[in-house]
Design a protein around this motif. Sequence first.
Motif, mmCIF file in Angstrom:
data_model
loop_
_atom_site.group_PDB
_atom_site.id
_atom_site.type_symbol
_atom_site.label_atom_id
_atom_site.label_comp_id
_atom_site.label_asym_id
_atom_site.label_seq_id
_atom_site.Cartn_x
_atom_site.Cartn_y
_atom_site.Cartn_z
ATOM 1 N N TYR A 205 0.824 -1.205 0.000
ATOM 2 C CA TYR A 205 0.000 0.000 0.000
ATOM 3 C C TYR A 205 0.858 1.254 0.000
ATOM 4 O O TYR A 205 0.613 2.200 -0.751
ATOM 5 C CB TYR A 205 -0.929 0.019 1.217
ATOM 6 C CG TYR A 205 -2.134 -0.881 1.089
ATOM 7 C CD1 TYR A 205 -2.887 -0.906 -0.087
ATOM 8 C CD2 TYR A 205 -2.537 -1.696 2.138
ATOM 9 C CE1 TYR A 205 -4.000 -1.729 -0.205
ATOM 10 C CE2 TYR A 205 -3.651 -2.519 2.029
ATOM 11 C CZ TYR A 205 -4.377 -2.528 0.852
ATOM 12 O OH TYR A 205 -5.480 -3.335 0.734
ATOM 13 N N LEU A 206 1.865 1.269 0.850
ATOM 14 C CA LEU A 206 2.664 2.486 0.968
ATOM 15 C C LEU A 206 3.396 2.803 -0.331
ATOM 16 O O LEU A 206 3.436 3.954 -0.764
ATOM 17 C CB LEU A 206 3.653 2.363 2.129
ATOM 18 C CG LEU A 206 3.007 2.431 3.512
ATOM 19 C CD1 LEU A 206 4.061 2.421 4.596
ATOM 20 C CD2 LEU A 206 2.161 3.682 3.644
ATOM 21 N N VAL A 207 3.967 1.770 -0.932
ATOM 22 C CA VAL A 207 4.693 2.009 -2.180
ATOM 23 C C VAL A 207 3.717 2.482 -3.255
ATOM 24 O O VAL A 207 3.971 3.453 -3.972
ATOM 25 C CB VAL A 207 5.427 0.735 -2.641
ATOM 26 C CG1 VAL A 207 6.013 0.941 -4.034
ATOM 27 C CG2 VAL A 207 6.517 0.365 -1.652
ATOM 28 N N ARG A 208 2.609 1.800 -3.313
ATOM 29 C CA ARG A 208 1.608 2.163 -4.311
ATOM 30 C C ARG A 208 1.166 3.619 -4.161
ATOM 31 O O ARG A 208 1.129 4.382 -5.136
ATOM 32 C CB ARG A 208 0.400 1.235 -4.151
ATOM 33 C CG ARG A 208 -0.767 1.624 -5.016
ATOM 34 C CD ARG A 208 -1.924 0.676 -4.796
ATOM 35 N NE ARG A 208 -3.067 1.041 -5.610
ATOM 36 C CZ ARG A 208 -3.976 0.174 -6.036
ATOM 37 N NH1 ARG A 208 -3.840 -1.105 -5.716
ATOM 38 N NH2 ARG A 208 -4.991 0.572 -6.757
ATOM 39 N N VAL A 209 0.836 3.992 -2.932
ATOM 40 C CA VAL A 209 0.357 5.359 -2.707
ATOM 41 C C VAL A 209 1.460 6.382 -2.973
ATOM 42 O O VAL A 209 1.198 7.464 -3.490
ATOM 43 C CB VAL A 209 -0.183 5.515 -1.273
ATOM 44 C CG1 VAL A 209 -0.484 6.971 -0.973
ATOM 45 C CG2 VAL A 209 -1.440 4.679 -1.090
#
Lengths: 207, 207
Positions: B193-197
């Motif tokens: 999630y963090l990388v994606r966001v």
Amino acid sequence: MVMSFFSKLSVREQQQKVRDEAILEATSLLLARKGYDLMTMDEVAAEAGIAKASLYKHFTSKELLAAAVMTRLLDNALAFLGGLPPETSAREKMQALLRWALDLRLGGGLPLLPSMNPTLQSTLLANRAYVERILKLNGRMAELVKTAQAQGVIDPELPTEVIMFTLYARTCDPALDYLRMTGKYTNQQVADYLVRVAFAGLRGTPT
Amino acid sequence: MVMSFFSKLSVREQQQKVRDEAILEATSLLLARKGYDLMTMDEVAAEAGIAKASLYKHFTSKELLAAAVMTRLLDNALAFLGGLPPETSAREKMQALLRWALDLRLGGGLPLLPSMNPTLQSTLLANRAYVERILKLNGRMAELVKTAQAQGVIDPELPTEVIMFTLYARTCDPALDYLRMTGKYTNQQVADYLVRVAFAGLRGTPT
DNA sequence: GTCTATACCATGATAGAC
DNA sequence: GTCTATCATGGTATAGAC
């Protein structure tokens, strides 16, 4: 005890409020500048223009003082949200809130989120007023996020929490400090960049 | 002094290295868990299994110890970057580095960036080894960012610094802690999630 | 010579006397 | 409200054991 609304006691209470407010403002500045751990009660007292012991008459501990500041901050955030014109879209509201927080920080007035000081953390969670505000804000935010997701202007595949926490996290993005240190950008530009990157990501929005 | 490569001194030096490494590792954990201000030399000594005074034989001050940890971290980051297969694209490298840092953090091993402790900050900037690594990493990152921007896979309208600093900032994104606290997601999911966001933003990438 | 135990000293949060 | 203790903590220096 019976008293009139214009009795001396009432005036004294107002004085109290004024002093309290001054202390909270001073604390806010110091929290923003140095963080909870490094902020000392001596500094707070100095900044507020009173003696340290007097400070303790107003707030009985450093932790409670910090909690009061955080609570006031959340109140301000809720008031800001509530004050936005009704025609504002959900995504615009999210953006406006982030922008508001960043502007506050650029003005030196946003205490970083609870560092990870464990004692402070537990004090905050034990603080009725603080938790109430947090829950209220979380509720408002969850609504906005879901609405924006339904409208397709916020990634619908992300869990609501991911969006919310990311927004909270961006308010204390250290990139702001780094960018400011370069001295190359105005405060406005810094805030613009951060909001833009938060919503569009590093990739940017292809047309 | 003349000595053979296999003299006792050499062995002793190796012992030193091993101990140093153990201390650095312990410090790393504690820095990640509590941050610089809250970490005490007593804890470091305990975690490393030695006495406090012995600790001071290895590292003459808390600040120097922290600097050594940060330097080692940067070395690891540089080694990681250097170890990526040559066919990896610039954007993939950026992503991989962020992912690497987040995984480190999820494993408890990433000391947060220099909080804003002013004394630590100045110690770091006065530390030749540390600054050297920082500059080297900045150089590598700037190359990657420019390449990725030229390829149009990273927003070309953003100044290179904004991209770089944002990446650095994301490695210590507090959203990671929030998400982990919910207990709803695996470490892998949180990192995803963090990388994606970070790259696609809250808006997500419209197909 | 390297670690252990302990001593020293500044700082900072509180409490109590005016 | 202020001023002046108190008391704990934590970084640092030293003194002596193996």
